[in-house]
Design an enzyme around this catalytic site. Sequence first.
Site, PDB file in Angstrom:
ATOM      1  N   GLU A  49     107.090   1.702  58.558  1.00  0.00           N
ATOM      2  CA  GLU A  49     107.937   2.848  58.918  1.00  0.00           C
ATOM      3  C   GLU A  49     107.331   3.622  60.089  1.00  0.00           C
ATOM      4  OE1 GLU A  49     110.893   4.123  58.023  1.00  0.00           O
ATOM      5  OE2 GLU A  49     111.388   2.917  56.276  1.00  0.00           O
TER       6      GLU A  49
ATOM      7  N   TYR B 199     117.974  -7.158  53.920  1.00  0.00           N
ATOM      8  CA  TYR B 199     117.046  -6.075  53.603  1.00  0.00           C
ATOM      9  C   TYR B 199     117.746  -5.000  52.767  1.00  0.00           C
ATOM     10  CZ  TYR B 199     114.041  -2.026  54.307  1.00  0.00           C
ATOM     11  OH  TYR B 199     113.277  -0.918  54.104  1.00  0.00           O
TER      12      TYR B 199
ATOM     13  N   TRP C  30     115.132   0.480  63.042  1.00  0.00           N
ATOM     14  CA  TRP C  30     114.465  -0.201  61.943  1.00  0.00           C
ATOM     15  C   TRP C  30     114.644  -1.714  62.071  1.00  0.00           C
ATOM     16  CZ3 TRP C  30     110.551  -0.011  59.110  1.00  0.00           C
ATOM     17  CH2 TRP C  30     110.428  -0.749  57.930  1.00  0.00           C
TER      18      TRP C  30
END
Length: 187
Positions: A38, A16, A46
């Site tokens: 988000e 990512y 995350w």
Amino acid sequence: MNPCAFGTKDPIYLEYHDNVWGQPMYDSLQLFKLMALESQHAGLSWLTILKKKSSYEQAFYDFDPAKIAKMTEQDIDSLMEFPNIVHNRKKLEAIVNQAKGFFEIEQEYGSFSEFLWSYVDHKPYDLNYKEPSERITVDETATQLSKKLKQYGFKFLGPVTVFSFLEAAGLYNAHLQSCPSNPKNLK
């Protein structure tokens, strides 16, 4: 180990970081998708959300705002049993509210992308980090954008989460200057 990648060795996170995070994103639908994800990570890592991303895509029609905006309380009830997503009803409802707000913003500003990029004068804002210790987690732009999003019904997008979004979507260049994935180094 790349010090820009938050000290992680997790291959999902590294992929990512190296290929998505911080690369300027201009497509309104992709920006909406990232913002919705988000909002799910508020209070969580995350990496937790990254590992659940494909399940969220299935649960929310690949983040098609037109379909999401039509979701009902019964749909949310079903999502509370959907595998491999965060079962927080308010967070799931927030995505539906965000889809509705997305269309209000599109109508008012011409596009969701135009609205977001106007906060950085339509070009990535370079934070010019040299060391990980220089990183910040919030600024005035993120605070103002968070307040504006709330006016359109967006939830779970406080200033810190919005700042994280701005970095992830490449509106802010938060890569270390020496990072091979820094957009300036990819030219």
